[in-house]
Write a protein that holds these residues in place. Structure first.
Motif, short mmCIF file in Angstrom:
data_model
loop_
_atom_site.label_atom_id
_atom_site.label_comp_id
_atom_site.label_asym_id
_atom_site.label_seq_id
_atom_site.Cartn_x
_atom_site.Cartn_y
_atom_site.Cartn_z
N LEU A 1 0.82 -1.21 0.00
CA LEU A 1 0.00 0.00 0.00
C LEU A 1 0.85 1.26 0.00
O LEU A 1 0.49 2.27 -0.61
N ILE A 2 2.01 1.19 0.67
CA ILE A 2 2.88 2.36 0.74
C ILE A 2 3.70 2.53 -0.53
O ILE A 2 3.75 3.62 -1.11
N THR B 1 0.26 6.94 2.77
CA THR B 1 1.13 7.19 3.92
C THR B 1 1.05 5.97 4.85
O THR B 1 0.05 5.24 4.84
N PRO B 2 2.10 5.73 5.64
CA PRO B 2 2.03 4.60 6.59
C PRO B 2 0.80 4.66 7.50
O PRO B 2 0.19 3.64 7.80
N LYS B 3 0.43 5.86 7.94
CA LYS B 3 -0.72 6.00 8.83
C LYS B 3 -2.02 5.61 8.11
O LYS B 3 -2.84 4.87 8.66
N ASP B 4 -2.19 6.09 6.87
CA ASP B 4 -3.41 5.74 6.13
C ASP B 4 -3.43 4.26 5.77
O ASP B 4 -4.49 3.62 5.79
N ALA B 5 -2.27 3.71 5.43
CA ALA B 5 -2.21 2.29 5.07
C ALA B 5 -2.59 1.42 6.26
O ALA B 5 -3.35 0.45 6.12
N THR C 1 -3.91 7.31 -4.39
CA THR C 1 -3.92 8.10 -3.15
C THR C 1 -5.26 8.80 -2.97
O THR C 1 -5.73 8.95 -1.83
N LEU C 2 -5.86 9.24 -4.08
CA LEU C 2 -7.18 9.85 -4.00
C LEU C 2 -8.21 8.85 -3.48
O LEU C 2 -9.03 9.16 -2.60
N VAL C 3 -8.16 7.64 -3.99
CA VAL C 3 -9.09 6.60 -3.56
C VAL C 3 -8.89 6.30 -2.08
O VAL C 3 -9.86 6.19 -1.30
N GLY C 4 -7.64 6.16 -1.64
CA GLY C 4 -7.36 5.87 -0.24
C GLY C 4 -7.89 6.97 0.67
O GLY C 4 -8.50 6.69 1.71
N ASN C 5 -7.66 8.21 0.31
CA ASN C 5 -8.11 9.33 1.13
C ASN C 5 -9.63 9.35 1.27
O ASN C 5 -10.16 9.54 2.38
#
Length: 620
Positions: free
Chosen positions: A408-409, A415-419, A462-466
């Motif tokens: 994921l990173i 980011t590690p936090k979001d992952a 990254t947009l999808v993750g956010n």
């Protein structure tokens, strides 16, 4: 007594001013100094409501002007918060001159439909004593029969912890007498467990204590099978009821080496263990529902002698939350240090912890191998695990959290936090939802750029993750109003009941391609959540004409001129800067956005235009 006017009451509460009228004014008035930090004295007398009879002192105005109580309380809160932060940062993980050592035992309920030694089914929240076999309640003549299906999740857990699976293991009887143990002993694997010599690595991204650096490896001494006890239901009048549905439910006990030296790292270990066991489909539920429990062994020793042996350890039993693990260790470490510094000794014992408390409490003396009178169970044959079974389970093991975090990173740019948030939310279903949405968008992007070079995957992953972590979570709160259900529900394969993967992928594709604005995208997300998109995202955009109609480059240039007009002082900073004044740039961009037509300006395009303008101001 007449009612006191609100204005007078306010003066008393906020300024310490006491009215001289009414019954209060008729009483004898004395003066006394007022404690600092409560009400500062005024030039006139202040009534001493709790002064001793006959005591009088004088409060002088030389101590300074009156400070309203509200401000005093506010200043006190700020100071306490500041001190609290400083204490937490400096003192919670280490104590000067002392070393903490922690070992952890994890008890996890296996995800099986049968009990360990009987064919009775495992159950949750069902009628008490409705799933009980004769062996579960130690009926004379009943015999244990190992249910082979319980081995599969146990072996998966041991493999995920890098353990060596023992070809032959054996069961022992651990004797103790309590009402939740019908037979007077618990069947476990004390001497010859089925798995040994494993390890798990905790990284900085997991949230370990900064003192541990980038990583710390915790050794796994052994993993053993054992049976659970009955559930005690406390009633009024010193009465206890027993629910034997839980007797014999299969557990694994994971025992670590004493490799942890900071409270936060211990808490991270338990959290990562819970995630790991869930990932490999071993543990039936988490700590919040009682499917996983932690016991911690705590000892301290002085750091002035590097060869000094480890201190006497105490065990804190049945910690039920991640926070409780850290808090209990900090409290017990402090108790042991205080005891040793005053010349006392630490006694090996079992202690308890209550959520919200500041101290551990003694439960009983520490039992040892002799107390439990371990002996081989004569009724259970040795457990033989074939190499072919181990190899099959190893090859079919799920992707472990560390490998998924790395992907994921590195591959998707999170980011590690979001992952970490993504793989822990909703028991792993949220990350499956992420892959589902991302795959759909990726297909649309590939089709659009079939004849040219497609954009980088990270530009939209990254947009999808956010959006899946943050924006999707926001619609369940205040934004959806009273119609919000308050929870998102996901299937195991990653579909969301409230916002389907196809709807979100359509929405985010058009947002990524700048066909719609972020504001419109958020409104569409809320509509999808409230089930108001009858024809889907695309039909809603077309029906309501929500397409983004961007202004021309010439119009951007005109807006930039208007935004810069009258801002000579701001523009001068771009001529003289040492470090580029990004804040001033965004101020001018914001001004452009306000001057331009609503919902027709791309913030990134506006920033590029304005940046080109201000960079031309700087003298060569």
């Amino acid at each position: 007594m007449g009612r006191i006017a609100l204005a007078e009451l306010s003066k008393y509460l906020l300024d310490g001013h006491l009215s001289r009228r009414g019954c209060l004014g008729a009483r004898r008035v004395v003066t006394r100094p007022v404690a600092a930090g409560w009400m500062l004295p005024r030039a006139g007398p202040v009534r001493a409501f709790h002064a001793a009879p006959g005591s009088t002192t004088t409060a002088t105005a030389s101590q300074g002007p009156a400070v309203p109580l509200r401000k005093q309380l506010k200043d006190k809160a700020k100071q306490a918060k500041k001190q609290g932060k400083k204490k937490s940062k400096a003192d919670s993980q280490t104590v000067d001159g002392w070393e903490l050592t922690v070992g952890i035992e994890i008890h996890a309920q296996l995800n099986t439909s049968r009990k360990l030694f009987s064919s009775a089914t495992t159950s949750f929240n069902e009628e008490p004593n409705s799933h009980v076999a004769l062996f579960d309640v130690a009926m004379p003549g009943s015999q244990p029969l190992l249910q082979q299906e319980t081995l599969l999740p146990a072996i998966r857990a041991a493999l995920s912890l890098n353990c060596d699976i023992q070809r032959v293991s054996r069961f022992d009887r651990k004797h103790y007498f309590w009402w939740d143990q019908p037979s007077g002993y618990q069947i476990t694997q004390y001497y010859e467990p089925f798995a040994k010599n494993g390890h798990i690595t905790l990284y900085a991204r997991d949230g370990i204590s900064p003192e541990d650096g980038e990583s710390v490896t915790v050794g796994i001494k052994q993993v053993q099978l054992e049976q659970d006890t009955a559930k005690t239901l406390v009633q009024t009048g010193n009465t206890h009821w027993l629910d034997f549905n839980r007797v014999g439910v299969p557990l694994i006990e994971i025992i670590t080496d004493p490799d942890i030296h900071h409270p936060r790292t211990a808490a991270v270990f338990v959290r990562k263990m819970q995630l790991l066991l869930n990932t490999v489909d071993t543990c039936v539920s988490g700590m919040e529902t009682g499917g996983l429990r932690a016991d911690v062994n705590v000892s301290v020793r002085k750091t002035d002698d590097p060869v000094r042996k480890l201190g006497t350890r105490t065990e804190i039993k049945n910690l039920s939350t991640i926070k409780a693990v850290e808090d209990a260790i900090i409290a017990e470490r402090g108790r042991q240090i205080r005891e040793l510094e005053t010349g006392g000794v630490i006694v090996g014992e079992t202690r308890g912890w209550t959520l919200g408390s500041k101290e551990t409490r003694r439960l009983r003396g520490k039992e040892g191998e002799v107390d439990y009178r371990y002996m081989p169970d004569p009724d259970i044959a040795p457990l033989v695990i074939g190499d072919d079974l181990v190899k099959h389970l190893q090859n079919s093991l799920a992707v472990l959290p560390d490998a998924e975090l790395d992907r994921l990173i590195s591959e998707f740019g999170l980011t590690p936090k979001d992952a970490l948030s993504l793989i822990t939310l909703d028991n792993g279903a949220r990350v499956q939802y992420f892959y589902r949405v991302l795959d759909s968008i990726h297909e649309q992007v590939q089709a659009e750029f079939a004849a040219s070079t497609p954009p980088d995957l990270k530009s939209y992953s990254t947009l999808v993750g956010n959006w899946i972590i943050h924006e999707l979570g926001r619609v369940t709160t205040y934004k959806a109003g009273p119609l919000a259900s308050g929870e998102l529900s996901f299937t195991a394969d990653g579909e969301c009941a409230q916002v389907s993967g196809s709807d979100l992928s359509q929405l985010l594709y058009h947002l990524y391609r700048k066909h719609i604005t972020g504001k419109v995208a958020k409104e569409l997300l809320l509509a999808a959540y409230l089930d108001e998109l009858e024809g889907g995202v695309l039909e809603a955009i077309e029906t309501n004409d929500l397409w983004f109609k961007e202004i021309s480059p010439e119009e951007y240039s005109v807006l930039a001129d208007k935004a810069m007009a009258g801002e000579e002082k701001v523009l001068q900073e771009f001529a003289d800067y040492i470090k580029f004044p990004q804040g001033k740039l965004m101020y001018l961009v914001g001004k452009m956005m306000r001057l331009g037509p609503t919902e027709r300006i791309d913030p990134a395009a506006a920033e590029n235009v304005m940046r080109a303008r201000v960079e031309g101001i700087r003298a060569p």
